[in-house]
Write an enzyme that holds these catalytic residues in place. Structure first.
Site, mmCIF file in Angstrom:
data_model
loop_
_atom_site.group_PDB
_atom_site.id
_atom_site.type_symbol
_atom_site.label_atom_id
_atom_site.label_comp_id
_atom_site.label_asym_id
_atom_site.label_seq_id
_atom_site.Cartn_x
_atom_site.Cartn_y
_atom_site.Cartn_z
ATOM 1 N N ARG A 1 -30.843 69.678 -20.281
ATOM 2 C CA ARG A 1 -29.490 70.165 -20.513
ATOM 3 C C ARG A 1 -29.371 71.201 -21.653
ATOM 4 O O ARG A 1 -30.036 71.469 -22.736
ATOM 5 C CB ARG A 1 -29.008 69.579 -20.145
ATOM 6 C CG ARG A 1 -27.481 69.590 -20.125
ATOM 7 C CD ARG A 1 -26.657 69.481 -18.958
ATOM 8 N NE ARG A 1 -25.983 69.109 -18.225
ATOM 9 C CZ ARG A 1 -24.655 70.051 -18.727
ATOM 10 N NH1 ARG A 1 -24.680 71.162 -19.445
ATOM 11 N NH2 ARG A 1 -23.189 69.633 -18.508
ATOM 12 N N LYS A 2 -28.095 71.274 -22.207
ATOM 13 C CA LYS A 2 -28.469 72.388 -23.475
ATOM 14 C C LYS A 2 -28.103 71.011 -24.822
ATOM 15 O O LYS A 2 -28.844 69.668 -24.188
ATOM 16 C CB LYS A 2 -26.613 72.665 -24.052
ATOM 17 C CG LYS A 2 -25.591 71.020 -24.693
ATOM 18 C CD LYS A 2 -24.411 72.173 -24.183
ATOM 19 C CE LYS A 2 -23.534 70.948 -24.348
ATOM 20 N NZ LYS A 2 -21.952 71.094 -24.708
ATOM 21 N N GLY B 1 -9.827 71.508 -22.240
ATOM 22 C CA GLY B 1 -9.063 72.149 -21.126
ATOM 23 C C GLY B 1 -9.307 71.368 -20.062
ATOM 24 O O GLY B 1 -9.266 71.155 -18.603
ATOM 25 N N GLY C 1 -13.582 70.783 -27.230
ATOM 26 C CA GLY C 1 -13.036 71.338 -28.040
ATOM 27 C C GLY C 1 -12.658 69.689 -28.893
ATOM 28 O O GLY C 1 -12.259 69.634 -29.738
#
Length: 706
Positions: free
Chosen positions: A337-338, A624, A630
């Site tokens: 994953r990241k 979102g 965010g």
């Protein structure tokens, strides 16, 4: 080429001058200096680039995960080594492959109550057999071209992204020039074949290109690599010219990792844009999907009078290692994953270390400067948690070996099934679970630091992970943590917006507020002009999506503040609610976003400001969707997009509200305050919340405002 390993401070204050050491720099001679300044920055370094410690802050407090000892470092402690120490052969060489390792089933994480720093004494690697052998087998192997792929026996139960990686190596689009052929194919033909469709929708993310299929079909967002958020006027102008060519479809965003994202890019233009990036010293390589993201550092590095260490040499070094000097580093491009990394250089913790997979915390040990390590911080849709101490310290010249060792442990051992359970902390949790299920007595360095059985279990699991990292160190040794790091827990976090004096006499930096991080081409051209005219041609991006102009002569500050861009768009003095406002892309461009964020964040904030007055800044973050780009969990008030039914039973956009996030030495991740509030009802809810929790007072309103 300007090599940081050979730079000496210029007493005239012009930055650094070359060292004429015989033979020159080993890396510069090979054209791969990890400390090379980005193109266009050679002449803009005015402050000392050596890591420096402020002696008046050496009476330090322990990191918040540890109990404070109340001891103070001696004022005579020597400063940390200059960047020259980092440009050693140990920092970039390809280390011998370690013996086999692996991991198994996952479980949810149980947080320790408290964990003390261990006393600095050597600790032997645990004897073989204390962990089941099958658990230690790596799940990947190296193939031709240097690529790492999943072994056959681990290819069951994979998530869709892992299957795409197995079908075709994503890095081939860059390292084998596959992008040039792909860019020539019309989108209709690309969509007709699964392989090329996956190229566009998935594999191009390894080049930093994200297809906006849902909202901007045929157009891409391009994410760059910008270590420490440092960029130049030349680079900014180039990016502005790219988005300007796309008219209304083109714009740019400052991200929550001190980075640029540009929008509107079309596939046929990509090869030329990549060449343009290379010409100005930029790259977009390995900035998306299962890669190491932009290395974050202090946005005021080198100019901050109160910094602990200049983070720029370290973040530049990390970025150079991660991308192999923008040539591609396939040894770490197939992570589960990241993976996020930061280097902390200030008591303010602008770098948000507690939500990074690896955070370097400045610390002295035996009079030598280096870093204690935190690991495992992350935010994801299903869960989020703060980074925990690895009980490890590395000297400043070993930032790369330990980064590589941690990455290889994660690459080798991490799970690749449920995409929501593949971040590195899930691997650490898995080791904790294994320790509990097997009830094996894994030696830990300081059992007395455990306050309860749960904390002891966490420490055992972390010790297993630590041992796997240690095996992958070049000499097989990972030092224990320094008793305390250099972060002052009582430090009051400073606001960098506005005008502030630099450590260089006669110069100031000016922090500019970028509303929700969104910029148009005209804004960027103006920023580049202002950086040249008033500063040194340099700009700094921040994790709060703002911009800092450093090296402004004091006598020029007034003229800068009078510029139309600062008076009309990018204010250095925004309101108390606007100054802490952060928002992700939202569903204007992002296919995963459930609600619109940027325009709504501004609208809700301005409406709330009409209702109440706050006594201090309140940080409000919008995201979102549950992916939380965010970072709502670190905000005072966070809004996470969702859908709900309104009073009439109709589906409408809504937000889960989070409250209580903190950044700085007393960091804390927010909790859910209220679920699924329709967006149209948010203004009164937020206004009441500000009164209830943040000391706001209602404004008197005229009757015709109702």
């Amino acid at each position: 080429m300007v090599c940081w390993s050979l730079l000496e401070p210029d007493p005239a204050g012009r930055g650094h001058v070359g060292n004429s050491a015989p033979g020159g720099c080993h890396f510069a001679a090979r054209g791969i200096c990890p400390l090379e300044l980005p193109k266009g920055q050679e002449a803009v370094r005015r402050g000392p680039s050596r890591p420096t410690i402020n002696i008046h802050t050496l009476a330090t407090h322990g990191h918040h995960h540890r109990r404070s000892t109340g001891t103070a470092a001696a004022a005579a402690v020597p400063p940390p080594p200059p960047p020259a120490a980092m440009a050693s052969s140990a920092s970039l060489q390809r280390f011998p492959l370690p013996s086999a390792h692996a991991a198994s089933s996952s479980s949810s994480r149980r947080r320790p109550g408290r964990a003390r720093a261990a006393v600095s004494v050597p600790s032997p690697t645990p004897a073989a057999g204390e962990v089941p052998a099958e658990r230690l087998e790596p799940r990947v192997e190296q193939r031709a071209g240097g690529y790492w792929v999943l072994k056959e026996k681990y290819r069951t139960g994979l998530n869709p992204q892992e299957k795409v990686k197995l079908e075709k190596e994503p890095m081939g689009l860059f390292m084998e020039d596959g992008i040039k052929d792909l860019a020539k194919i019309p989108m209709e033909e690309i969509d007709a074949a699964k392989l090329t469709k996956d190229d566009v929708d998935v594999r191009l993310k390894w080049l930093g290109l994200f297809h906006r299929r849902k909202h901007q079909y045929g157009r891409f967002m391009m994410r760059l690599k910008l270590p420490n958020g440092v960029t130049t006027s030349e680079q900014t102008r180039y990016l502005a010219s790219v988005i300007e060519a796309y008219g209304a479809d083109g714009c740019a965003d400052v991200t929550t990792r001190q980075n640029w994202q540009i929008r509107g890019v079309t596939l046929p233009d990509v090869p030329a844009i990549l060449e343009g990036l290379r010409a100005v010293g930029l790259t977009s390589l390995q900035s998306g999907m299962d890669n190491v993201r932009n290395p974050v550092g202090n946005p005021l590095a080198g100019v901050d009078p109160d910094e602990i260490v200049d983070t720029r040499p370290y973040t530049n070094l990390l970025s150079s290692y991660i991308t192999n000097n923008s040539q591609g580093n396939p040894t770490i491009t197939n992570l589960p994953r990241k993976w996020n990394v930061c280097v902390v250089g200030t008591h303010d913790l602008y770098e948000h270390p507690h939500i990074n997979d690896l955070a370097y915390m400045p610390a002295l040990k035996d009079g030598k400067f280096g870093f204690n390590l935190l690991v495992g911080g992350f935010i994801s849709p299903k869960r989020w948690g703060e980074a925990l101490p690895l009980d490890a310290w590395v000297p400043g010249d070993d930032v790369i070996p330990v980064c590589q060792a941690i990455l290889e442990a994660y690459r080798d051992l991490g799970n690749r099934g449920n995409r929501q359970k593949t971040r590195m902390m899930w691997l650490i949790d898995e080791l904790v679970s294994k320790a509990s299920l097997l009830q094996f007595e894994y030696p830990i360095h300081d059992a007395s630091a455990a306050d309860d059985e749960n904390t002891l279990l966490i420490m055992q699991g972390m010790e297993v992970f630590r041992s796997e990292v240690e095996k992958r160190m070049p000499n097989g040794v990972l030092e224990r943590a320094a008793p305390e790091d250099l972060i002052d827990k009582k430090w009051q976090r400073r606001d960098y917006l506005g005008v502030h004096p630099q450590k260089q006499e006669g110069l100031s930096y000016v922090g500019l507020h970028v509303p929700v991080g969104r910029l148009q081409a005209a804004d960027m051209f103006e920023l580049a002009r202002l950086a040249d005219e008033y500063g040194s041609g340099e700009l700094r991006l921040t994790v709060e999506q703002n911009v800092v102009l450093p090296n402004v002569r004091n006598e020029r500050v007034g003229a800068l503040l009078a510029e139309p861009l600062l008076r009309e768009r990018l204010s250095p003095r925004p309101s108390l609610l606007l100054r802490g406002l952060v928002a992700c892309t939202g569903n204007q461009f992002c296919g995963q976003a459930i609600i619109e964020t940027k325009a709504r964040a501004l609208q809700v904030t301005r409406e709330v400001e009409k209702r109440v007055a706050v006594p201090r800044p309140v940080r409000m973050h919008w995201t979102g969707c549950p992916n939380s780009c965010g970072q709502v969990q670190v905000a005072d008030i966070g809004f996470m997009g969702c859908l709900t039914k309104d009073g009439d039973g109709n589906i409408c956009e809504a937000a889960d509200i989070f409250v209580g996030g903190r950044v700085g030495s007393d960091s804390h991740l927010a909790d859910v305050y209220r679920k699924a509030v329709p967006c149209k009802d948010l203004v009164p809810v937020v206004a009441d919340l500000l009164v209830e929790r943040f000391g706001a007072v209602p404004r008197e309103r005229e009757e015709d405002e109702e």
